[in-house]
Structures are given as C-alpha cells and as structure tokens.
Design a protein around this motif. Structure first.
Motif, PDB file in Angstrom:
ATOM      1  N   GLU A   9       5.073  28.983  34.360  1.00 57.32           N
ATOM      2  CA  GLU A   9       3.983  29.421  33.505  1.00 57.32           C
ATOM      3  C   GLU A   9       3.951  28.511  32.298  1.00 57.32           C
ATOM      4  N   LEU A  10       2.786  27.968  31.990  1.00 56.05           N
ATOM      5  CA  LEU A  10       2.632  27.084  30.837  1.00 56.05           C
ATOM      6  C   LEU A  10       2.246  27.952  29.645  1.00 56.05           C
ATOM      7  N   MET A  11       3.246  28.480  28.960  1.00 58.39           N
ATOM      8  CA  MET A  11       3.037  29.524  27.950  1.00 58.39           C
ATOM      9  C   MET A  11       2.727  29.023  26.545  1.00 58.39           C
ATOM     10  N   ASP A  25       5.119  11.434  38.939  1.00 61.99           N
ATOM     11  CA  ASP A  25       5.538  12.680  39.584  1.00 61.99           C
ATOM     12  C   ASP A  25       6.549  13.456  38.740  1.00 61.99           C
ATOM     13  N   LYS A  26       6.757  13.009  37.482  1.00 62.55           N
ATOM     14  CA  LYS A  26       7.759  13.658  36.641  1.00 62.55           C
ATOM     15  C   LYS A  26       7.194  14.476  35.489  1.00 62.55           C
ATOM     16  N   PHE A  27       5.912  14.257  35.163  1.00 66.79           N
ATOM     17  CA  PHE A  27       5.327  14.941  34.011  1.00 66.79           C
ATOM     18  C   PHE A  27       3.923  15.437  34.344  1.00 66.79           C
ATOM     19  N   LEU A  28       3.480  16.442  33.576  1.00 64.82           N
ATOM     20  CA  LEU A  28       2.140  16.984  33.711  1.00 64.82           C
ATOM     21  C   LEU A  28       1.565  17.174  32.316  1.00 64.82           C
ATOM     22  N   LEU A  39       2.570  18.060  27.038  1.00 61.44           N
ATOM     23  CA  LEU A  39       3.260  17.278  28.052  1.00 61.44           C
ATOM     24  C   LEU A  39       4.461  18.065  28.555  1.00 61.44           C
ATOM     25  N   TRP A  40       4.503  18.291  29.876  1.00 63.11           N
ATOM     26  CA  TRP A  40       5.541  19.098  30.520  1.00 63.11           C
ATOM     27  C   TRP A  40       6.357  18.234  31.480  1.00 63.11           C
ATOM     28  N   ASN A  46       9.912  22.253  31.221  1.00 64.87           N
ATOM     29  CA  ASN A  46      10.131  22.286  29.781  1.00 64.87           C
ATOM     30  C   ASN A  46       9.053  21.483  29.067  1.00 64.87           C
ATOM     31  N   LEU A  47       8.652  21.962  27.900  1.00 64.41           N
ATOM     32  CA  LEU A  47       7.679  21.263  27.073  1.00 64.41           C
ATOM     33  C   LEU A  47       8.353  20.054  26.437  1.00 64.41           C
ATOM     34  N   ILE A  48       7.761  18.873  26.634  1.00 60.60           N
ATOM     35  CA  ILE A  48       8.311  17.627  26.109  1.00 60.60           C
ATOM     36  C   ILE A  48       7.591  17.194  24.833  1.00 60.60           C
ATOM     37  N   GLY A  49       6.278  17.406  24.794  1.00 59.24           N
ATOM     38  CA  GLY A  49       5.508  16.971  23.632  1.00 59.24           C
ATOM     39  C   GLY A  49       4.236  17.767  23.461  1.00 59.24           C
ATOM     40  N   SER A  50       3.786  17.823  22.222  1.00 57.37           N
ATOM     41  CA  SER A  50       2.549  18.519  21.887  1.00 57.37           C
ATOM     42  C   SER A  50       1.670  17.572  21.076  1.00 57.37           C
TER      43      SER A  50
END
Length: 144
Positions: A9-11, A25-28, A39-40, A46-50
């Motif tokens: 879930e992208l909360m 294939d490593k980030f969304l 950036l997930w 896990n959230l990597i960046g906003s």
C-alpha cells in the motif's frame, strides 16, 4: 494478477494516486492528487524520496527518461517539471501557459526529445538540448 495478492500500500499520498511509472525494475514513481511525486523501492516498497512542487494541482503524468536518471511530470498547475532521480531533487520547471491542462508527457526512445499534451489536443515537442523552453514543433489535433 492471477493470485490477486496485495503486494503493498502506498500510504504516503494524502489523496488518490493518479499516475505511475517504473524506473527500471527496482523503483516506482507515483504521482498523486496531492501534488506529490514519490519514489518507492519495489523490493520492500519503502519510500526512497519525495518530490514536492506541483501546487496547486495533481500530478497528471510521469515519464522516466530511458537512462533512469531523470523523470518528467505534468500537473493541472500547467507546469512541466524535471526531477533528478539520483539526488531526489528538482532539476527544472517550466510553465506552459495557454492551456487548461497538461495531461501527458512522454520521452522519445532515444531520450533526446519529449512530448507534452496540452488540453488533450495540442502536442508540443521539446528537445533536451534546447534550454529556451520553446517547443521545436507544435501539432494541433483537430476533431473530425
């Protein structure tokens, strides 16, 4: 899809998610109605960046450069933004006035050109090498 198992879930978004784009294939990347681009990491979600900057207005489209190093996003605030995915920082911003909406953005396969759709009928082609912000070509789509 066959097993219909929820993966994550992208909360972090404060509203609906409107656009998605994979970075390899490593980030969304997810763009939301809240104006955020997030950036997930797909291995553990896990959230990597906003990335914040589209105000007011939702992120309507995301396009990742073929190199995976930068992404473009459009919003109802009539801005086109470039984001550095390696540093999670904004790279540039451009307002495209005269349009109600900017609905789509796409990179060419070589990554030397990108196209923005304004008001669902005007195609604007930009060259990466050109820093003037002026489209090198504009194509108007007319209804039949």
């Amino acid at each position: 899809l066959g097993t219909r198992v929820e993966l994550a879930e992208l909360m972090e978004h404060e509203d609906s998610v409107l656009s998605l784009a994979f970075v390899g294939d490593k980030f969304l990347l997810s763009g939301g109605n809240d104006g955020k681009l997030l950036l997930w990491r797909t291995a553990d979600w896990n959230l990597i960046g906003s990335f914040k900057g589209h105000k007011p207005g939702p992120v309507t489209s995301i396009a990742v450069h073929p190199s995976g190093k930068v992404a473009l996003s459009t919003s109802l605030d009539n801005s086109l933004r470039m984001w550095n995915l390696e540093t999670c920082r904004p790279a540039s911003r451009q307002r495209l006035s005269g349009f109600r909406t900017l609905s789509e953005v796409r990179w060419s396969p070589k990554g030397d050109t990108y196209c923005v759709v304004g008001d669902d009928r005007t195609l604007m082609f930009f060259s990466v090498d050109d820093t003037t912000g002026v489209p090198r070509q504009v194509v108007e789509h007319r209804s039949r």
